[in-house]
Design an enzyme around this catalytic site. Sequence first.
Site, PDB file in Angstrom:
ATOM      1  N   SER A 257       0.826  -1.203   0.000  1.00 60.42           N
ATOM      2  CA  SER A 257       0.000   0.000   0.000  1.00 60.42           C
ATOM      3  C   SER A 257       0.854   1.243   0.000  1.00 60.42           C
ATOM      4  O   SER A 257       1.973   1.260   0.492  1.00 60.42           O
ATOM      5  CB  SER A 257      -0.888   0.001   1.230  1.00 60.42           C
ATOM      6  OG  SER A 257      -0.059   0.148   2.376  1.00 60.42           O
ATOM      7  N   LYS A 258       0.254   2.281  -0.579  1.00 58.25           N
ATOM      8  CA  LYS A 258       0.901   3.585  -0.680  1.00 58.25           C
ATOM      9  C   LYS A 258       1.338   4.094   0.684  1.00 58.25           C
ATOM     10  O   LYS A 258       2.295   4.841   0.783  1.00 58.25           O
ATOM     11  CB  LYS A 258      -0.117   4.574  -1.243  1.00 58.25           C
ATOM     12  CG  LYS A 258       0.091   4.883  -2.702  1.00 58.25           C
ATOM     13  CD  LYS A 258      -0.674   6.135  -3.038  1.00 58.25           C
ATOM     14  CE  LYS A 258      -1.495   5.893  -4.301  1.00 58.25           C
ATOM     15  NZ  LYS A 258      -2.379   6.938  -4.673  1.00 58.25           N
ATOM     16  N   ARG A 259       0.560   3.734   1.698  1.00 57.11           N
ATOM     17  CA  ARG A 259       0.871   4.262   3.023  1.00 57.11           C
ATOM     18  C   ARG A 259       2.214   3.738   3.534  1.00 57.11           C
ATOM     19  O   ARG A 259       2.913   4.391   4.278  1.00 57.11           O
ATOM     20  CB  ARG A 259      -0.239   3.919   4.017  1.00 57.11           C
ATOM     21  CG  ARG A 259      -1.051   5.157   4.371  1.00 57.11           C
ATOM     22  CD  ARG A 259      -2.244   4.806   5.214  1.00 57.11           C
ATOM     23  NE  ARG A 259      -3.204   4.023   4.460  1.00 57.11           N
ATOM     24  CZ  ARG A 259      -3.751   2.888   4.888  1.00 57.11           C
ATOM     25  NH1 ARG A 259      -3.425   2.400   6.052  1.00 57.11           N
ATOM     26  NH2 ARG A 259      -4.625   2.246   4.148  1.00 57.11           N
ATOM     27  N   GLN A 260       2.577   2.529   3.126  1.00 52.12           N
ATOM     28  CA  GLN A 260       3.825   1.961   3.641  1.00 52.12           C
ATOM     29  C   GLN A 260       4.982   2.054   2.648  1.00 52.12           C
ATOM     30  O   GLN A 260       6.120   1.942   3.010  1.00 52.12           O
ATOM     31  CB  GLN A 260       3.610   0.492   4.010  1.00 52.12           C
ATOM     32  CG  GLN A 260       2.654   0.323   5.161  1.00 52.12           C
ATOM     33  CD  GLN A 260       2.813  -1.036   5.816  1.00 52.12           C
ATOM     34  OE1 GLN A 260       3.890  -1.593   5.891  1.00 52.12           O
ATOM     35  NE2 GLN A 260       1.717  -1.579   6.299  1.00 52.12           N
TER      36      GLN A 260
END
Length: 489
Positions: A257-260
């Site tokens: 995911s983009k968040r990680q």
Amino acid sequence: MRTRFAPSPTGFLHVGGLRTALFAYLIARQSKGRFLLRIEDTDQQRSVEGAVENILRTLHWAGLDPDEGVMMSKGMVKQEGTKGPYVQSERLELYQKYAGQLLKDGHAYVCFCSPERLTKMREGQMARKQAPMYDRHCVHLPKKEVEQRLAQGEPHVIRLLVPHDHVFTYVDEIRGEVSFQGHTVDDQVILKSDGFPTYHLAHVVDDHLMEIDLVIRGEEWLSSTPKHLLLFERLGWEPPKYAHVPLLLNKDRTKLSKRQQDVAAEDYIQKGYLPEALINFLALLGWNPGSKQEMFSLAELTEVFSLDRVQKAGAIFDLTKLDWLQGQWIRKLPIAEFADRLQELTAKRFPGAAHDPHFKERADLIHERVTFLKDGPDMLAFFYAEPKISVELLANTKQKVSKDLLPKILKTLVETLESISEKEWVIENLKEQLLACAKEEDLSQGQLLWPLRAALTGLPYSPGAFEVTVALGRPTTLKRLENAQKILR
Ligand code: GLU
């Protein structure tokens, strides 16, 4: 084999997409077949301006130019091949024609259910802990009523009629035999109310008409495969083979995911990863070479890649591994190529580097130390600009160079080096003389060489003292040592 990559132009190319493209490319190359690029833009709301160019540029950077379909030539997007158009929004009539045929043959039906009704239906199913699925409200509408409502222009979609007693079985090239019970398969919308097809119908029609032999795509499509096989069957066509590649995972095994992590291939390009490194890394995400070898060029991958060595389980996106490969690939670049790529970059910061006759030797000094080309100009800066030095940099507790000792060390360095002529200014000689002098003055190697290197480069880390001294030459070396003496006063 004819294989294809079929991205949706929704902005950037996901690293998972690039891996799918790579696998499809490799299979096509191996069999001396063709690798197609098709643009799947049936969800017009999600289409983004410039996305197609971006996809093509990224594929080109990675060395995965398509042989057919949507391509780039001199910076312009064009289509090439006899089975086009290769952009789905330019093929609407075809999808409408086949949806009409399915309807006529009784394999599909018109559905007038409003979005509100469908939402309510789904909520009810979820409350009853049932899997959300169309409840076939419109399946038995009398033909006359359907015709009337259509004539009145009532909004509608077309759905595929899935036989509930059917068991769908097929052999996935990666997962082996896969089975689905018909009653768990939804009556999928194949044509939307705006006349656009859904992915399900569009890709079946296209893969058939474009004579695709093998579909390689993400695991998220696995559960939709029965609908696709049914569509092939109902249209009287032979289906291609399917291979569903495993998901990419974060280190904690959640979906990448983009968040990680950065998920756009472009981010990695901008960070300075070499195409060789990223491609090598992506190949190893899910594919196991069956040997200890870890570095593979695109040409080597073409030789050895096979789908039966692709795992079913998700593949962890391990940046440490990517960085390791990046370092390996940078060092593997022949020095001439390394210097060429670096010279352009360095000249942007230091115009003098563009015509530096010694650039290659200088680049060679840092070849072993660079992981990203973009760090090169900083490491070479001392060749093109006066380094910034300070007492703090010249002194070094680890090397036991105290501030008090610096005047003596610098004096020793200047005297020793001054006694060495231009002609004798070579590594072996400098080494011999400087080490002898350290001994004489009761200084350790580090005590003598740290300030020398620091005064010449202004950097806490750089190539070794002797290499730098030779590369800078006698006059510059002596001048910089004198400057260092000045800042002590
Ligand atoms: N447009 C689909 C996607 O981007 C393609 C899937 C496929 O390769 O068939 O996921």
